[in-house]
Design a protein around this motif. Structure first.
Motif, mmCIF file in Angstrom:
data_model
loop_
_atom_site.group_PDB
_atom_site.id
_atom_site.type_symbol
_atom_site.label_atom_id
_atom_site.label_comp_id
_atom_site.label_asym_id
_atom_site.label_seq_id
_atom_site.Cartn_x
_atom_site.Cartn_y
_atom_site.Cartn_z
ATOM 1 N N GLU A 151 -20.446 -43.634 7.937
ATOM 2 C CA GLU A 151 -20.989 -44.918 7.473
ATOM 3 C C GLU A 151 -21.431 -45.786 8.647
ATOM 4 O OE1 GLU A 151 -18.198 -46.904 4.952
ATOM 5 O OE2 GLU A 151 -19.460 -48.683 4.751
ATOM 6 N N HIS A 152 -20.723 -45.700 9.761
ATOM 7 C CA HIS A 152 -21.025 -46.555 10.904
ATOM 8 C C HIS A 152 -22.366 -46.212 11.555
ATOM 9 C CE1 HIS A 152 -19.177 -42.961 12.611
ATOM 10 N NE2 HIS A 152 -19.683 -43.283 13.785
ATOM 11 N N LEU A 153 -22.923 -45.043 11.248
ATOM 12 C CA LEU A 153 -24.208 -44.662 11.846
ATOM 13 C C LEU A 153 -25.390 -45.100 10.974
ATOM 14 C CD1 LEU A 153 -23.431 -40.989 12.988
ATOM 15 C CD2 LEU A 153 -23.259 -43.100 14.327
ATOM 16 N N MET A 154 -25.128 -45.379 9.724
ATOM 17 C CA MET A 154 -26.226 -45.607 8.779
ATOM 18 C C MET A 154 -26.992 -46.914 8.992
ATOM 19 S SD MET A 154 -26.360 -42.858 7.188
ATOM 20 C CE MET A 154 -25.507 -41.808 8.357
ATOM 21 N N PRO A 155 -26.371 -47.955 9.578
ATOM 22 C CA PRO A 155 -27.168 -49.183 9.779
ATOM 23 C C PRO A 155 -28.436 -48.980 10.590
ATOM 24 C CG PRO A 155 -24.841 -49.673 10.052
ATOM 25 C CD PRO A 155 -24.953 -48.183 9.932
ATOM 26 N N ILE A 156 -28.589 -47.833 11.241
ATOM 27 C CA ILE A 156 -29.824 -47.605 11.980
ATOM 28 C C ILE A 156 -31.029 -47.657 11.056
ATOM 29 C CG2 ILE A 156 -29.815 -45.073 11.811
ATOM 30 C CD1 ILE A 156 -30.854 -45.054 14.728
ATOM 31 N N PHE A 157 -30.820 -47.347 9.804
ATOM 32 C CA PHE A 157 -31.946 -47.354 8.871
ATOM 33 C C PHE A 157 -32.338 -48.772 8.464
ATOM 34 C CE2 PHE A 157 -32.408 -42.925 8.628
ATOM 35 C CZ PHE A 157 -31.144 -42.359 8.727
ATOM 36 N N ASP A 158 -31.496 -49.729 8.830
ATOM 37 C CA ASP A 158 -31.844 -51.142 8.642
ATOM 38 C C ASP A 158 -32.377 -51.754 9.928
ATOM 39 O OD1 ASP A 158 -28.951 -51.751 6.542
ATOM 40 O OD2 ASP A 158 -31.042 -51.398 5.988
ATOM 41 N N SER A 159 -32.401 -50.981 10.975
ATOM 42 C CA SER A 159 -32.685 -51.546 12.295
ATOM 43 C C SER A 159 -34.118 -51.244 12.730
ATOM 44 C CB SER A 159 -31.708 -50.962 13.317
ATOM 45 O OG SER A 159 -32.128 -49.658 13.698
ATOM 46 N N PRO A 160 -34.572 -51.837 13.820
ATOM 47 C CA PRO A 160 -35.915 -51.532 14.330
ATOM 48 C C PRO A 160 -36.087 -50.063 14.690
ATOM 49 C CG PRO A 160 -35.091 -53.531 15.336
ATOM 50 C CD PRO A 160 -33.967 -52.969 14.543
ATOM 51 N N HIS A 161 -35.000 -49.347 14.909
ATOM 52 C CA HIS A 161 -35.117 -47.932 15.230
ATOM 53 C C HIS A 161 -35.440 -47.089 14.009
ATOM 54 C CE1 HIS A 161 -32.573 -48.797 18.998
ATOM 55 N NE2 HIS A 161 -33.790 -48.520 19.396
ATOM 56 N N GLY A 162 -35.291 -47.689 12.839
ATOM 57 C CA GLY A 162 -35.485 -46.920 11.618
ATOM 58 C C GLY A 162 -36.748 -47.287 10.849
ATOM 59 N N VAL A 163 -37.795 -47.591 11.559
ATOM 60 C CA VAL A 163 -39.042 -48.006 10.896
ATOM 61 C C VAL A 163 -40.060 -46.880 10.996
ATOM 62 C CG1 VAL A 163 -40.933 -49.683 10.919
ATOM 63 C CG2 VAL A 163 -38.586 -50.427 11.390
ATOM 64 N N ARG A 164 -40.375 -46.266 9.877
ATOM 65 C CA ARG A 164 -41.243 -45.076 9.901
ATOM 66 C C ARG A 164 -42.683 -45.396 10.245
ATOM 67 N NH1 ARG A 164 -39.903 -40.849 5.134
ATOM 68 N NH2 ARG A 164 -39.863 -42.647 3.767
ATOM 69 N N THR A 165 -43.106 -46.590 9.929
ATOM 70 C CA THR A 165 -44.521 -46.910 10.158
ATOM 71 C C THR A 165 -44.802 -47.307 11.598
ATOM 72 O OG1 THR A 165 -44.036 -49.154 9.406
ATOM 73 C CG2 THR A 165 -44.965 -47.614 7.782
ATOM 74 N N ASP A 166 -43.780 -47.446 12.412
ATOM 75 C CA ASP A 166 -43.970 -47.757 13.828
ATOM 76 C C ASP A 166 -43.784 -46.476 14.625
ATOM 77 O OD1 ASP A 166 -42.355 -50.101 16.183
ATOM 78 O OD2 ASP A 166 -44.063 -48.727 16.386
ATOM 79 N N SER A 167 -44.857 -45.963 15.176
ATOM 80 C CA SER A 167 -44.776 -44.682 15.888
ATOM 81 C C SER A 167 -43.904 -44.765 17.133
ATOM 82 C CB SER A 167 -46.178 -44.209 16.264
ATOM 83 O OG SER A 167 -46.785 -45.154 17.119
ATOM 84 N N ARG A 168 -43.638 -45.992 17.596
ATOM 85 C CA ARG A 168 -42.761 -46.129 18.754
ATOM 86 C C ARG A 168 -41.298 -46.037 18.346
ATOM 87 N NH1 ARG A 168 -43.094 -51.492 21.041
ATOM 88 N NH2 ARG A 168 -42.635 -51.934 18.881
#
Lengths: 321, 718
Positions: free
Chosen positions: A60-77
């Motif tokens: 569970e502690h790893l999942m917040p990445i999908f709420d974070s700037p690292h988890g944005v699919r439309t940003d190729s960076r």
């Protein structure tokens, strides 16, 4: 004559050293070879392969990445805009692949238990994307020399990186800089422990040209960012003020008001010895019931000479107007 | 700067820049050769990037929409105390509102909005809002307020205290000393010392046009409040609550071009400082000499600062990185002068000019080369140049001392300095267990209008880092600093003691040693300890700071207790000693003063997570910080009784616990206790009227315990 020659020698020494250094740089073969950084294959399915084991229920502690700037699919960076988990952790083919019975599962190359790659290599992964301007002085910085990794301070899996929150950032810094933790509890200090100021308001943890990794180009400019009233120039300047604020102040904390290194009159008598009251050594007799001396008590020197940072008054040469 | 000094400086700059240019030029040639760059080698050897078009990430729990939380609550403060409320924004006893939020909204196309606020119901609070489209642009708005309280109990007789015009009460009767002021007690009224700082920041940055990056940030900061200032009339002084009403506008703009191996940025910084008050006018509560009944203190004048900077880095080869920055700035100040005196009984001497037309040029250059010479050896050289070139014109100003009498004119001294530094270091990994590094630093500073024109400082430093076992790490560091100068005592004021050596450029030696260790204890605990000693001797000093010593040691411990608790503890002790030498009236009685400040700080904290039942997290932190300042003086060859100690003793205890009430609703209960036990003879023995030559505001040391209990409800959006 000797002094002149010594000065000439002194002034040429840095240059000589630099020439030697440059000669060494170019005489050496093409630099350091990469450390032993294995290059396994990537997974076939990307994050879906990872999430088969690293499930939301168990990790569970790893999942917040999908709420974070690292988890944005439309940003190729963003990692999840290209190689997903493996953008940061490196190719995970070996880690996610079949493992023989009794064989230990190979670790991920980066950012995990028993990671294969060196800290420098792991830092390079972060800086390949985070090529913001404030990383320029990372090479040769004190944190790099101390082998501090990006992941030692930053949390990529958090929705909001704690380094962006003043209280959390300060806690992280003070986990290593224990002396500063103690200093911020002193009676007179900057509001670090209240979360009103963060360490990065004055320091640049990613490296800087100044000795203490200050955010600005020198110490005084750093201070003027919040204390612009001290910048001047003034008609009557106080020379040590214009040169270096830390001549009189201790920015992390002090037991003297104004974060001073010591109280007046001793603070002032380090540099002022004019005949008359400036030079008189004051004693406990000056706080006796029969004589309360204004030269010692309350503001001491600053009761009259209150313009210690400089004065723009035409009659302010003695900093009392 | 004189011509010879300029020539020397130019030679030094040239001798340092030449090899940098060699490295730069050579590096550019080498960079065009076949890649010897390990990064390039790795790329060639790297696993070919896969086809990620099939990586659909269907198991990925992406969250769109609103996440985060808001909280609202209340608290109660048991007592009003400036030192407690300062920076916390708790300036009153009684109830207060506690509000905050941490919200994020994110859309699938990358659009986002984020807002975070803390302590929104208090006078120390912050709010940050950001939005944009990730990878394209972002805008942000920040609001920050910091409340600083010095004292709530200070008292003044001035009407209009805290404003730019401070007058005596209508029934005031002047006297020769403060005990001789018959209307003093009747006219004292409370005035708070402190101020509020509010900052509003607006900014944007664009990432869309890579490799170009640009952005601008504008910040407006205001400060309102009061601060203590001394208002004097020839050996009589009154402490007044001078006004603070200032505004600073800062603009930072940058344009960058970023590539994988090199980047460059052009920056512009602007600071505009505006003081709504030019001066504070005050009336003399004492009998004035020569009719000196009113005076005026100049407040910090408006100033402007512009700075243009260019910085960049270049990975010339895989093992060589070159970094540099240059910044050129100018500070200006041309506020109209005040009158030399407000005393109508003194002939106004007039002014040589209407304003200062002050101008200071700043030039800063930093160049660094970092080379990984072999797998084990890394070298760094750095060149620094920092110049403050004060171009403010000089003039002769007739001095009216304390609005009382006229003395000889004084010419203003626009101080300048020029600092040149060079640093070279080597870092060598002797083995997997031992790492050595050594550095040499040289710095030369030239100054104007001071008895020391030139100082040069050399610092040698060596450090060893070892890991004798996989659980133990030890670091040992030593350094030696030597500073020399070209003191010309004849430049000292003729009334100064000719043996005076001002510490900030006096000749000195400084020796430093530091030892630190960390050890991994069983059960996941880590312990650390350190000791350091810095000893400064100013051997040439007979008057002034002659010795200073800083000794420090400490221990710390952190670790996990089971699966639900984390503990940390630390202790730090620092001792600062200084000897200051003097002589009464230059040729009179010599004296030696000693200042010892001893600090002891202890802290322990426990943090619990995933508590049983509906209890979530809990936290307990205790810190004690104590300082003892000892002052003593030897005069006439005999020790005097010591001054009373300066004591600050603070205990802080914070506890909080979180409990889930129902889904999405949490309750946090908190308790904060802080105990102050300070003793400061500089302030505590002073009443408004018991120091004959001083009418004081009578600040006091805090001696009180304050409790705060709070309850906060948090709603979690997801």
């Amino acid at each position: 004559m000797l002094k002149t020659r010594l000065i000439q020698l002194q002034s040429s020494l840095p240059g000589l050293a630099s020439v030697l250094f440059a000669a060494v740089c170019f005489s050496l073969p093409g630099g350091v070879a990469a450390q032993d950084d294995a290059m396994p294959d990537y997974t076939r399915g990307g994050a879906d392969d990872c999430l088969r084991c690293h499930t939301a229920e168990d990790y569970e502690h790893l999942m917040p990445i999908f709420d974070s700037p690292h988890g944005v699919r439309t940003d190729s960076r963003s990692p999840f805009g290209n190689l997903q988990c493996e953008a940061c952790h490196g190719p995970g083919g070996d880690h996610a692949g079949r493992v023989r019975r009794g064989q230990e599962r190979p670790p991920m190359p980066a950012f995990g238990p028993n990671a294969l790659w060196s800290k420098d290599k792991q830092n390079q992964i972060c800086s390949d994307c985070h090529r913001e301007q404030d990383h320029r002085f990372w090479e040769g910085s004190q944190h790099q020399m101390a082998e501090v990794g990006c992941a030692d301070c930053h949390q990529s899996h958090a929705r909001v990186d704690p380094m962006r929150i003043a209280t959390e950032q300060n806690e992280s810094c003070m986990s290593c800089h224990v002396e500063q933790r103690a200093e911020f509890h002193r009676a007179f200090t900057h509001p670090i422990r209240f979360g009103e100021l963060s360490c990065s308001d004055c320091h640049q943890p990613h490296g800087a040209a100044t000795e203490a990794m200050l955010s600005d180009f020198n110490l005084n400019q750093n201070c003027y960012g919040c204390h612009a009233d001290k910048r001047g120039p003034f008609l009557w300047e106080h020379a040590p003020v214009a040169e270096d604020c830390s001549n009189c102040h201790r920015p992390h904390g002090s037991n003297h008001p104004g974060l001073l290194t010591r109280r007046a009159p001793l603070l002032c008598q380090q540099c002022h010895s004019r005949a008359g009251h400036p030079s008189v050594g004051l004693t406990p007799d000056d706080i006796g019931p029969n004589l309360q001396s204004a030269f010692l008590l309350s503001g001491s020197c600053t009761s009259c000479h209150s313009q210690v940072h400089g004065s723009n008054h035409p009659s302010g040469a003695t900093l009392n107007r | 700067m004189n011509a010879t000094a300029q020539q020397n400086s130019s030679k030094i700059i040239a001798s340092l820049l030449l090899p940098f240019l060699m490295v730069l030029g050579g590096g550019s040639i080498v960079a065009q050769e076949e890649a010897e760059d390990p990064v390039e080698q790795e790329t060639a050897q790297e696993t070919a990037a896969p086809d990620t078009s099939q990586w659909v990430c269907e198991s990925c729990p992406f969250n769109y929409g609103l996440v985060g939380s808001i909280y609202a609550g209340t608290g109660y403060v048991s007592d009003e105390l400036a030192e407690f409320g300062s920076f916390r924004g708790l300036d009153d006893d009684g109830f207060f509102a506690d509000l905050g939020l941490d919200l994020q909204w994110r859309a699938e196309n990358g659009n986002y909005f984020r807002a975070r606020g803390e302590r929104l119901g208090l006078d120390s609070r912050d709010l940050f809002i950001e939005g944009g489209r990730q990878g394209t642009y972002k805008l942000w708005l920040g609001y920050d307020e910091i409340a600083f309280y010095r004292d709530f109990q200070t008292r003044t007789i001035f009407q209009g205290a805290g404003t730019a015009d401070q007058r005596l009460p209508a029934d005031w009767i002047r006297g020769g000393s403060s005990p001789d002021l018959p209307r003093l007690d009747d006219n004292l009224s409370r005035i708070r010392l402190g101020h509020d700082r509010e900052s509003l920041t607006l900014g944007f940055s664009v990432q869309k046009h890579q490799p170009w990056r640009y952005g601008v940030e504008v910040e407006r900061t205001t400060r309102d409040g009061t601060r203590q200032r001394g208002a004097s009339f020839i050996f009589h002084a009154a402490e007044i609550a001078a006004p603070i009403d200032e505004e600073t506008i800062q603009v930072n703009a940058s344009l960058g071009y970023v590539q994988r191996k090199w980047e460059v940025q052009l920056g512009y910084d602007l600071s505009l400082f505006d003081n709504r008050n030019r001066a504070v006018r005050f009336e003399n509560p004492f009998l004035g000499i020569n009719g000196a009944d009113v005076g005026e203190l100049a407040l910090p004048p408006d100033n402007r600062f512009h700075q243009v900077s260019l910085s960049g880095s270049w990975r010339a080869r895989g093992w060589l990185t070159l970094i540099g920055q240059v910044a050129f700035g100018r500070a200006e100040q041309d506020e109209r002068f005040l009158a030399p005196t407000l005393n109508p009984n003194i002939f106004n001497p007039g002014l040589p000019r209407a304003d200062l037309d002050g101008e200071v040029d700043t030039r800063i250059i930093n160049l660094r080369a970092v080379a990984t010479l072999t797998r084990k050896l890394r070298g760094t050289i750095q060149f620094d140049y920092d110049e403050r070139d004060n171009q403010t014109p000089r003039d002769s100003f007739v001095q009216v001392v304390a609005d009382t009498f006229v003395i000889d004119p004084r010419i203003n001294n626009p101080f300048s300095y020029e600092r040149i530094g060079f640093n070279a270091s080597l870092d060598y990994r002797l083995s997997s267990m031992i790492r050595l590094d050594a550095s040499f630093r040289y710095r030369e500073t030239e100054r104007t209008f001071q008895e020391v024109e030139d100082t040069d400082t050399t610092i040698w430093r060596a450090r060893a880092r070892t890991r004798p076992t996989d659980k133990l790490g030890v670091i040992l560091e030593v350094s030696r600093e030597d500073r020399n100068n070209d003191l010309d005592p004849t430049v000292l004021d003729q009334l100064e003691n000719p043996q005076l050596r001002r510490f900030h450029f006096a000749e000195k030696q400084r020796d430093f040693i530091r030892v630190s260790a960390d050890y991994q204890l069983p059960a996941g605990f880590v312990a650390g300890a350190y000791y350091e000693l810095a000893d400064e001797e100013f051997n040439d000093t007979r008057i002034g700071l002659s010795d200073a010593r800083d000794e420090r040691y400490g221990v710390n411990l952190s670790g996990q207790l089971g699966s639900r608790a984390v503990v940390h503890a630390f202790f730090d002790r620092e001792s600062l000693e200084a000897d200051i030498l003097g002589a009464d009236n230059v040729t009179g009685t010599p004296w030696q003063a000693r200042q010892d400040d001893i600090f002891r700080t202890f802290g322990v904290g426990l943090q619990f997570t995933n508590l049983p039942g509906k209890w979530l997290d809990a936290r307990l932190d205790f810190t004690q910080s104590r300082a003892d300042g000892e002052l003593s003086i030897v005069k006439r060859g005999a020790s005097m009784p010591d001054f009373p100690d300066l004591e600050t003793d603070r205990y802080t205890l914070e506890a909080s616990v979180d409990r889930q009430l129902k889904q999405n609703w949490n309750l946090r209960l908190g308790w904060l206790m802080e105990k102050f036990s300070d003793s400061d003879f500089f302030r505590d023995v002073v009443d408004p009227g018991n120091v004959p030559l001083l009418l004081s505001l009578a600040q006091r040391s805090p001696n009180e315990t304050v409790h705060v209990v709070s309850a906060r409800l948090r709603y979690q959006f997801r």
